[in-house]
Design a protein around this motif. Structure first.
Motif: not given
Ligand code: UDP
Length: 242
Positions: A186-194, A232-242
């Motif tokens: 999981q990562i926020t949009f801001k963290e991704f940009i920073n 929801n059966k795919l274990k490896i993925k990244t969720v990006l949120t605000k």
């Protein structure tokens, strides 16, 4: 995680339509995408917006290697036209499989394609289960990631499923080159940009900053991964949120 009957955006890169053996399109891949979409629509009554890239045909950045460096905007328009070609190609596959699908383009092409607008999206979704969005944003200097963000907002979708090839989510550096690459669940949009990560166009994330749209980055390579992700059966993925 994703509610039934919800509108979602699937972002496919142009390269997702081909493989190392075939040039522009892989019939097997197009068939597979079609089958997965057909399954999801029938089972969950979903409305899917597909934003498609153009990298299998042309990207603005190709211009440099072809000696067109003074024509950046033209090169980007060539890239956007490439996305329209891909949209039309995928639409033929979906229609042949009896899926109710249509194409809206960032800019109208008289006699062929209507332009994207909230009104045209709502009207198209009354008659269709799938809208393929061609032409990117219609503006140069961004990528189809930004188009995916805009189309998510315009179509009132709460998720962008962002398909990647040969990588299963967001890392802090290339995991194929660095064994110590860190994976983000999981990562926020801001963290991704920073962190200045590059897997997604930053302008796309900036557009989503004031919305509740989430992006899920996943690996498209396995045959049923779009379905697995949705279920929801795919274990490896990244969720990006605000
Ligand atoms: N492009 C653009 N504006 C947009 C979307 C795309 O100028 O809103 C151009 C840009 O040159 C880009 C090319 O179209 O390189 C193809 O899009 P993209 O690179 O996003 O395709 P993908 O990598 O997803 O296949």
């Amino acid at each position: 995680m994703i509610n039934k009957k919800e509108r979602i955006i699937l972002k496919l890169s142009g390269e997702a339509l081909t493989n190392s053996k075939e040039k522009l399109f892989s019939q097997d891949i197009l068939k597979n995408i079609t089958e997965q979409i057909s399954y999801l629509i029938k089972k969950y009554q979903l409305k899917i917006g597909i934003v498609i890239g153009g990298g299998n045909i042309f990207r603005g950045s190709f211009a440099k290697s072809l000696g067109m460096i003074k024509n950046e905007e033209t090169a980007d328009h060539m890239g956007m036209l490439a996305t329209t070609i891909n949209a039309l190609a995928l639409n033929i596959y979906l229609k042949n499989a009896k899926i109710k699908s249509t194409v809206l383009n960032a800019r109208e092409i008289k006699g062929l394609l209507k332009e994207v607008s909230e009104k045209n999206i709502d009207e198209a979704f009354l008659e269709n289960d799938v809208i393929i969005f061609g032409g990117g944003t219609g503006k140069p200097y961004v990528s189809t990631d930004t188009a995916a963000a805009l189309r998510a907002i315009e179509s009132k979708s709460s998720f962008i499923l962002m398909a990647k090839n040969n990588i299963d989510g967001i890392y802090n550096k290339d995991p194929n080159r660095f064994t110590d690459a860190k994976f983000f669940k999981q990562i926020t949009f801001k963290e991704f940009i920073n962190l200045n990560l590059q897997a997604i166009d930053h302008q796309a994330l900036e557009k989503l900053q004031d919305t509740n749209v989430k992006i899920i980055v996943f690996n498209m390579n396995d045959k049923n991964n779009i379905i697995k992700l949705y279920e929801n059966k795919l274990k490896i993925k990244t969720v990006l949120t605000k």
